[in-house]
Design a protein around this motif. Structure first.
Motif, PDB file in Angstrom:
ATOM      1  N   LEU A  49       0.890  -1.355   0.020  1.00  0.00           N
ATOM      2  CA  LEU A  49       0.053  -0.145   0.028  1.00  0.00           C
ATOM      3  C   LEU A  49       0.903   1.238  -0.085  1.00  0.00           C
ATOM      4  O   LEU A  49       0.569   2.318  -0.611  1.00  0.00           O
ATOM      5  CB  LEU A  49      -0.956  -0.083   1.220  1.00  0.00           C
ATOM      6  CG  LEU A  49      -1.920   1.295   1.092  1.00  0.00           C
ATOM      7  CD1 LEU A  49      -2.880   1.335   0.380  1.00  0.00           C
ATOM      8  CD2 LEU A  49      -2.849   1.091   2.587  1.00  0.00           C
ATOM      9  N   GLY A  50       1.801   1.312   0.693  1.00  0.00           N
ATOM     10  CA  GLY A  50       2.955   2.413   0.875  1.00  0.00           C
ATOM     11  C   GLY A  50       3.343   2.761  -0.477  1.00  0.00           C
ATOM     12  O   GLY A  50       3.641   3.835  -1.087  1.00  0.00           O
ATOM     13  N   ALA A  97       5.865   1.376  10.490  1.00  0.00           N
ATOM     14  CA  ALA A  97       7.079   1.434   9.826  1.00  0.00           C
ATOM     15  C   ALA A  97       7.086   0.708   8.338  1.00  0.00           C
ATOM     16  O   ALA A  97       7.999   1.332   7.548  1.00  0.00           O
ATOM     17  CB  ALA A  97       8.056   0.619  10.761  1.00  0.00           C
ATOM     18  N   ARG A  98       6.385  -0.161   8.165  1.00  0.00           N
ATOM     19  CA  ARG A  98       6.422  -0.799   6.911  1.00  0.00           C
ATOM     20  C   ARG A  98       5.806   0.216   5.748  1.00  0.00           C
ATOM     21  O   ARG A  98       6.014  -0.012   4.706  1.00  0.00           O
ATOM     22  CB  ARG A  98       5.829  -2.389   7.053  1.00  0.00           C
ATOM     23  CG  ARG A  98       6.581  -3.412   7.700  1.00  0.00           C
ATOM     24  CD  ARG A  98       7.960  -3.359   7.258  1.00  0.00           C
ATOM     25  NE  ARG A  98       8.227  -3.906   6.104  1.00  0.00           N
ATOM     26  CZ  ARG A  98       9.430  -3.488   5.362  1.00  0.00           C
ATOM     27  NH1 ARG A  98      10.403  -2.800   5.964  1.00  0.00           N
ATOM     28  NH2 ARG A  98       9.562  -4.296   4.327  1.00  0.00           N
ATOM     29  N   PHE A  99       4.593   0.448   6.139  1.00  0.00           N
ATOM     30  CA  PHE A  99       4.097   1.574   5.194  1.00  0.00           C
ATOM     31  C   PHE A  99       4.913   2.953   4.838  1.00  0.00           C
ATOM     32  O   PHE A  99       5.116   3.036   3.849  1.00  0.00           O
ATOM     33  CB  PHE A  99       2.712   2.154   5.906  1.00  0.00           C
ATOM     34  CG  PHE A  99       2.139   3.297   5.136  1.00  0.00           C
ATOM     35  CD1 PHE A  99       1.257   2.915   4.011  1.00  0.00           C
ATOM     36  CD2 PHE A  99       2.277   4.645   5.463  1.00  0.00           C
ATOM     37  CE1 PHE A  99       0.616   3.685   3.225  1.00  0.00           C
ATOM     38  CE2 PHE A  99       1.600   5.513   4.532  1.00  0.00           C
ATOM     39  CZ  PHE A  99       0.806   5.157   3.374  1.00  0.00           C
ATOM     40  N   LEU A 100       5.702   3.291   5.886  1.00  0.00           N
ATOM     41  CA  LEU A 100       6.617   4.290   5.655  1.00  0.00           C
ATOM     42  C   LEU A 100       7.888   3.748   4.947  1.00  0.00           C
ATOM     43  O   LEU A 100       8.384   4.391   3.652  1.00  0.00           O
ATOM     44  CB  LEU A 100       7.250   4.963   6.921  1.00  0.00           C
ATOM     45  CG  LEU A 100       6.138   5.612   7.800  1.00  0.00           C
ATOM     46  CD1 LEU A 100       6.904   6.121   9.281  1.00  0.00           C
ATOM     47  CD2 LEU A 100       5.683   6.741   6.824  1.00  0.00           C
ATOM     48  N   SER A 101       8.293   2.386   5.041  1.00  0.00           N
ATOM     49  CA  SER A 101       9.401   1.985   4.191  1.00  0.00           C
ATOM     50  C   SER A 101       8.801   1.805   2.663  1.00  0.00           C
ATOM     51  O   SER A 101       9.813   1.771   1.778  1.00  0.00           O
ATOM     52  CB  SER A 101       9.699   0.399   4.706  1.00  0.00           C
ATOM     53  OG  SER A 101      10.076   0.649   5.844  1.00  0.00           O
ATOM     54  N   GLY A 102       7.582   1.561   2.374  1.00  0.00           N
ATOM     55  CA  GLY A 102       7.178   1.466   1.082  1.00  0.00           C
ATOM     56  C   GLY A 102       6.895   2.888   0.349  1.00  0.00           C
ATOM     57  O   GLY A 102       6.861   2.477  -0.827  1.00  0.00           O
ATOM     58  N   LEU A 103       6.898   3.779   1.061  1.00  0.00           N
ATOM     59  CA  LEU A 103       6.595   4.731   0.212  1.00  0.00           C
ATOM     60  C   LEU A 103       7.564   5.462  -0.629  1.00  0.00           C
ATOM     61  O   LEU A 103       7.259   5.892  -1.896  1.00  0.00           O
ATOM     62  CB  LEU A 103       6.518   6.289   1.281  1.00  0.00           C
ATOM     63  CG  LEU A 103       5.106   6.292   2.113  1.00  0.00           C
ATOM     64  CD1 LEU A 103       4.946   7.368   3.122  1.00  0.00           C
ATOM     65  CD2 LEU A 103       3.822   6.153   1.225  1.00  0.00           C
TER      66      LEU A 103
END
Length: 401
Positions: A49-50, A97-103
């Protein structure tokens, strides 16, 4: 130029490692944050999603920025996201943290592809872009297995600390060897996002979401295919994944060359090849040698398709090439979700673990529909502007006596 492209590919290696290592250490993550494995699986979804959200937004907002500085900023954000992942005290903070990593994922590949293409002659751009994405393929071959082993023996957090180290190495390499290049000062957010109004861009994205989803329908359930269909041991699964990674490296290198020779034909051919091979895997998967060969060829087809989609989006996005390249990774992550979901539906329906490959072949075939529409629009666009189709007089249709 070669050293600069290698530096960009190191970033792709880091991104590929963090994207897929979560699947390898998922049971360890679940135990570490106190949830069951299906719940822990949302960590994979939120990363995707990120990527989907971050790619178009960051690419549109940052088109005016100098590209080397932008690469460093994106990799720094990626480093922070993975550092927060390694430090996450619980499940909810891990999701954030995983969402931010994907951005930064898609935007990094978008900028890196544009920089790599600018370093070479026009007829070599496909090879330059594929060299950057070769880092992603190499991660499947070596980075993910190594990080998975590290996570299983020294705790799952160590896998993400490895990614932090790789991100830091990328920042240092980009600063050292990638030449500085200006952004597009005339770019505006509205102008960049205007690429989404182009029919060819939307059609190519649809090909990626639907057609490439076929590969993920198989890949998401490759472990039970190995154990329950081919009746091999669990220890064979890493070997199959290794074969898949080797096919990805070969397909990525091949895709760049094919894109330089004939981009649109290569796009059609790779999608057809992928669909046929997915159907073949459904037939031969009970036979171990056939499964290994089939997975290898599917990986070649899928990786070639990914490169051709990337180049096609850069070609059709007009001045918003960075956005086009970034959007490819949004489309592929949506393909991941679509393929895994449809594959799960047929398994839940009692059709067995060979059924996702059949679904995958169907998705590849469905991807040919928007590709056919794209071909028609392309042919119409290539017709000379002043060409007039002559009217046929009714009398001319009657044979002379």
């Amino acid at each position: 130029m070669v050293v600069a492209v290698v530096a960009l590919a190191v970033g792709g290696f880091a991104i590929g490692t963090t994207e897929f290592v979560t699947m390898g250490v998922l049971p360890d993550i679940a135990e570490g944050v106190g949830v069951d494995i299906p719940t822990a699986g949302h960590v994979i979804s939120v990363y995707a999603l990120g990527v989907v959200v971050g790619a178009p937004v960051i690419a549109a907002l940052s088109a005016r920025l100098p590209r080397r500085a932008l690469l460093v900023a994106l990799m720094a954000a990626f480093l922070v996201g993975n550092g927060l992942t390694a430090l996450a005290p619980g499940y909810r903070t891990l999701l954030v943290a995983r969402f931010l990593s994907g951005l930064p994922h898609g935007a990094y590949f978008g900028v890196a592809s544009l920089v790599a293409a600018s370093l070479v002659a026009p007829h070599l751009r496909g090879r330059a872009v594929s060299s950057v994405l070769l880092g992603l393929a190499a991660a499947m071959l070596t980075g993910v297995p190594a990080a998975t082993w590290l996570g299983q023996h020294f705790g799952w957090r160590s896998a993400y600390w490895l990614v932090v180290v790789l991100a830091a190495a990328t920042i240092a390499a980009v600063l050292a060897v990638v030449p500085s290049s200006p952004g597009r000062r005339e770019a505006t957010v509205r102008g960049e996002l205007g690429a989404l109004r182009r029919p060819q861009v939307l059609l190519t994205l649809l090909v990626g979401v639907v057609g490439f989803g076929g590969m993920f329908a198989l890949y998401s359930y490759i472990a039970p295919v190995v154990t329950d269909v081919a009746h091999l041991s669990r220890g064979t699964v890493p070997a199959v994944l290794l074969v898949y990674g080797a096919g990805g490296v070969l397909g990525t290198a091949l895709g760049g060359r094919l894109a330089d020779l004939a981009l649109f034909r290569s796009l059609v051919g790779s999608l057809l090849f992928l669909g046929v091979l997915l159907a073949v895997v459904a037939l031969v998967s009970p036979w171990a040698p056939g499964l290994f060969v089939g997975v290898f060829l599917v990986s070649i087809g899928a990786s070639t398709l990914a490169i051709c989609l990337q180049m096609r989006l850069m070609e059709t996005a007009g001045d918003a090439q960075m956005l086009g390249a970034a959007l490819n990774h949004s489309a592929l992550n949506l393909a991941n979700a679509l393929g895994a979901w449809l594959g799960g539906l047929v398994i839940a329906g009692g059709l067995g673990y060979r059924a996702p490959s059949v679904v995958g072949a169907g998705l590849a075939a469905a991807g040919l529909v928007p590709l056919a529409v794209s071909a028609l629009l392309r042919r119409r666009h290539q017709r000379p502007a002043g060409a007039v189709v002559p009217a046929v007089d009714a009398r001319e249709r009657v044979p002379a006596a």
